[in-house]
Design a protein around this motif. Structure first.
Motif, short mmCIF file in Angstrom:
data_model
loop_
_atom_site.label_atom_id
_atom_site.label_comp_id
_atom_site.label_asym_id
_atom_site.label_seq_id
_atom_site.Cartn_x
_atom_site.Cartn_y
_atom_site.Cartn_z
N VAL A 1 0.84 -1.20 0.00
CA VAL A 1 0.00 0.00 0.00
C VAL A 1 0.88 1.24 0.00
O VAL A 1 1.94 1.27 0.63
CB VAL A 1 -0.96 0.04 1.22
CG1 VAL A 1 -1.99 -1.06 1.14
CG2 VAL A 1 -0.19 -0.02 2.54
N THR A 2 0.44 2.24 -0.74
CA THR A 2 1.05 3.57 -0.70
C THR A 2 -0.01 4.55 -0.22
O THR A 2 -1.11 4.61 -0.78
CB THR A 2 1.56 3.98 -2.09
OG1 THR A 2 2.66 3.15 -2.46
CG2 THR A 2 2.02 5.44 -2.10
N ILE A 3 0.33 5.31 0.81
CA ILE A 3 -0.60 6.28 1.38
C ILE A 3 -0.20 7.67 0.90
O ILE A 3 0.96 8.07 1.01
CB ILE A 3 -0.59 6.21 2.91
CG1 ILE A 3 -1.07 4.83 3.38
CG2 ILE A 3 -1.45 7.31 3.52
CD1 ILE A 3 -0.94 4.61 4.86
N VAL A 4 -1.18 8.40 0.38
CA VAL A 4 -0.96 9.75 -0.12
C VAL A 4 -1.75 10.73 0.75
O VAL A 4 -2.97 10.85 0.61
CB VAL A 4 -1.42 9.88 -1.59
CG1 VAL A 4 -1.15 11.29 -2.10
CG2 VAL A 4 -0.71 8.85 -2.47
N PRO A 5 -1.10 11.42 1.71
CA PRO A 5 -1.83 12.36 2.57
C PRO A 5 -2.34 13.57 1.80
O PRO A 5 -1.65 14.10 0.92
CB PRO A 5 -0.78 12.78 3.61
CG PRO A 5 0.27 11.72 3.55
CD PRO A 5 0.31 11.28 2.11
N LEU A 6 -3.55 14.00 2.12
CA LEU A 6 -4.14 15.20 1.53
C LEU A 6 -4.38 16.24 2.63
O LEU A 6 -4.92 15.92 3.69
CB LEU A 6 -5.49 14.87 0.88
CG LEU A 6 -5.51 13.79 -0.21
CD1 LEU A 6 -6.93 13.61 -0.72
CD2 LEU A 6 -4.56 14.15 -1.34
N ARG A 7 -3.99 17.47 2.36
CA ARG A 7 -4.25 18.55 3.32
C ARG A 7 -5.74 18.92 3.28
O ARG A 7 -6.31 19.08 2.20
CB ARG A 7 -3.40 19.78 3.00
CG ARG A 7 -1.92 19.59 3.23
CD ARG A 7 -1.17 20.88 2.95
NE ARG A 7 0.26 20.73 3.12
CZ ARG A 7 1.09 20.32 2.17
NH1 ARG A 7 0.61 20.01 0.96
NH2 ARG A 7 2.38 20.21 2.41
N THR A 8 -6.32 19.07 4.45
CA THR A 8 -7.73 19.44 4.57
C THR A 8 -7.89 20.35 5.78
O THR A 8 -6.93 20.61 6.52
CB THR A 8 -8.62 18.20 4.77
OG1 THR A 8 -8.38 17.67 6.09
CG2 THR A 8 -8.34 17.12 3.74
N ALA A 9 -9.13 20.79 6.03
CA ALA A 9 -9.41 21.55 7.25
C ALA A 9 -9.57 20.65 8.46
O ALA A 9 -9.46 21.12 9.59
CB ALA A 9 -10.68 22.39 7.05
N GLY A 10 -9.86 19.34 8.24
CA GLY A 10 -10.02 18.44 9.37
C GLY A 10 -11.15 17.45 9.17
O GLY A 10 -11.53 17.12 8.03
N SER A 11 -11.69 16.97 10.29
CA SER A 11 -12.59 15.81 10.28
C SER A 11 -13.78 15.94 9.35
O SER A 11 -14.10 14.99 8.61
CB SER A 11 -13.11 15.57 11.71
OG SER A 11 -12.06 15.29 12.59
N ILE A 12 -14.48 17.05 9.37
CA ILE A 12 -15.69 17.19 8.55
C ILE A 12 -15.33 17.15 7.07
O ILE A 12 -15.98 16.46 6.27
CB ILE A 12 -16.45 18.48 8.90
CG1 ILE A 12 -16.81 18.51 10.40
CG2 ILE A 12 -17.71 18.59 8.06
CD1 ILE A 12 -17.67 17.37 10.87
N ASP A 13 -14.29 17.86 6.69
CA ASP A 13 -13.82 17.78 5.31
C ASP A 13 -13.41 16.35 4.95
O ASP A 13 -13.67 15.87 3.84
CB ASP A 13 -12.61 18.71 5.11
CG ASP A 13 -13.01 20.08 4.60
OD1 ASP A 13 -14.21 20.35 4.48
OD2 ASP A 13 -12.10 20.90 4.35
N ASN A 14 -12.78 15.68 5.89
CA ASN A 14 -12.31 14.32 5.63
C ASN A 14 -13.47 13.36 5.41
O ASN A 14 -13.43 12.50 4.52
CB ASN A 14 -11.43 13.84 6.78
CG ASN A 14 -10.18 14.68 6.95
OD1 ASN A 14 -9.83 15.46 6.06
ND2 ASN A 14 -9.52 14.53 8.07
N LEU A 15 -14.50 13.48 6.22
CA LEU A 15 -15.68 12.64 6.05
C LEU A 15 -16.39 12.94 4.73
O LEU A 15 -16.90 12.04 4.06
CB LEU A 15 -16.63 12.84 7.23
CG LEU A 15 -16.11 12.27 8.55
CD1 LEU A 15 -16.86 12.89 9.73
CD2 LEU A 15 -16.21 10.76 8.59
#
Length: 328
Positions: free
Chosen positions: A63-77
Motif C-alpha cells: 500500500v502507498t498512502i498519499v496524505p491530503l491537506r484538509t481543514a479536518g474531520s468534517i472535510d475528511n468525512l
C-alpha cells in the motif's frame, strides 16, 4: 472560488504525481494507492498522516498512502462520502455524527453542512486521543469558562472536527445561541497569531500536546479547565468524551489542566480492499513506534488494546481479520 471537490482533486493529483515512480511497485506487485484525507499543517492529523505514509512505504506491504491537506474531520468525512479519498482521519464524535445524521442537533447543523450524505465507511482503528484545548493569553481577564460570554472565540476552521466539538461545548456552557459569543473560524496557525496579537480572546481547538501552532507563539498561554463540561457533554452527546489531563509546563503553564479527550479514528471508504486494510493494521501494530508525532506528549494511545475501541464505528472486515491474527 475553487470548490471543495476541485480542491481535493487538485491535491490528490499533485500528491499522486509526487509518489509516482518512487517505488510504486513492491516485492508482491503493484501497490494499492490510498489517498488519506488528513488535516492542516501544524496539526496532529497531518503529522500522523505523514508518519503513517512513510512507515507504510518502508514496510513494503503493498500500500502507498498519499496524505491530503484538509481543514479536518468534517472535510475528511466529506471526502470519503464523495470518493475523493479512500482513507480519512476523524474525531470520533464527527464520525459517529456522519453515521447517524438523524442525531444531528440544531447546533451541529452548520458544522456538518459539508457532509451532504451519510458516508459509507468503516474503521481501521483508533489511533490516538486528541485533546480539546481552550486557551487564553496568560494576561487575560478570563479566568474560567463562566467568563466567556461576549468573548471572541476561534472554534476551528470550517470543515474541522474541532468546530463540531467546540459548538457542543458552547451549547453545554449555555453559549450556544448566536450573539452569546463572537465566533471565528480560523486555522490553528491563524488562531495562534490572532491570540498573540489580541484580535481574539480565546481559542478552542483539538490537537496533540503541545500543539506547535500554539507552543511557539513567544507568549505564555493559560489553558481553561473543561472538566465541568465533560459530564454534560456525555449526557447530551454520548460516552465518547473522556477525561484527560494536560501536563504542567505546557504552553508556559506550571499546573496541570483537566480537559476533554476524544479519540482519533482512521477510517476507510468502501473501495479499500481487505488486503489493504490488513496491511494498514500491520503498519499500526508493527510500526507503532514510528507513528508517534512530536506533539503526542501524554497521548500515546496507539496500542493493540485501544486500536479496536472505535466508538461504535464498525471495523473494516480486513482490519478485523488482521486483529484476530494478532490477538487470537
Amino acid at each position: 472560488m475553487i470548490s471543495r471537490r476541485e480542491l481535493f482533486r487538485a491535491l490528490a493529483a499533485t500528491a499522486v504525481a509526487a509518489v509516482a515512480g518512487s517505488g510504486a511497485a513492491c516485492s508482491g506487485g503493484t501497490r494499492e494507492q490510498l489517498r488519506l484525507a488528513a488535516g492542516e499543517e501544524g496539526g496532529f492529523f497531518w503529522e500522523f498522516a505523514q508518519l503513517t505514509a512513510a512507515a507504510a512505504e518502508r514496510a513494503d506491504l503493498g500500500v502507498t498512502i498519499v496524505p491530503l491537506r484538509t481543514a479536518g474531520s468534517i472535510d475528511n468525512l466529506a471526502a470519503l462520502a464523495s470518493g475523493e479519498a479512500e482513507l480519512a482521519l476523524s474525531l470520533a464524535d464527527a464520525a459517529v455524527t456522519a453515521m447517524d445524521t438523524a442525531a444531528v442537533t440544531a447546533m451541529d447543523t452548520a458544522a456538518v453542512s459539508a457532509i451532504d450524505a451519510a458516508a459509507d465507511f468503516t474503521a481501521i482503528g483508533k489511533v490516538y486521543e486528541n485533546y480539546m484545548q481552550l486557551a487564553v493569553r496568560a494576561d487575560s481577564e478570563i479566568e474560567d469558562t463562566s467568563q466567556l460570554a461576549g468573548a471572541r472565540i476561534s472554534l476551528g476552521a470550517r470543515g474541522s472536527g474541532a468546530e463540531l466539538t467546540a459548538e457542543r461545548i458552547l451549547e453545554v456552557l449555555g453559549l450556544g445561541h448566536p450573539g452569546d459569543v463572537t465566533r471565528l473560524h480560523l486555522s490553528m496557525t491563524d488562531a495562534g497569531h490572532a491570540l498573540r496579537d489580541g484580535s481574539v480572546d480565546a481559542v478552542l481547538w483539538a490537537g496533540g500536546v503541545p500543539t506547535p501552532s500554539f507552543a511557539n507563539l513567544g507568549i505564555a498561554l493559560r489553558l481553561l479547565d473543561l472538566s465541568a463540561e465533560l459530564e454534560l457533554l456525555r449526557q447530551r452527546f454520548g460516552p465518547r468524551y473522556e477525561s484527560v489531563l494536560i501536563p504542567p509546563g505546557t504552553y508556559g503553564s506550571q499546573t496541570p489542566v483537566a480537559t476533554i479527550g476524544l479519540a482519533n479514528l482512521l477510517l476507510a471508504g468502501p473501495t479499500v480492499t481487505d488486503n489493504a486494510a490488513g496491511a494498514l493494521v500491520e503498519v499500526l501494530i508493527d510500526h507503532a513506534a514510528e507513528l508517534v508525532p512530536e506533539q503526542a506528549t501524554g497521548s500515546q494511545f496507539l496500542d493493540r488494546q485501544s486500536l479496536i475501541v472505535t466508538a461504535g464505528v464498525p471495523l473494516h472486515p480486513g482490519a478485523a481479520a488482521a486483529y484476530r491474527r494478532h490477538h487470537g
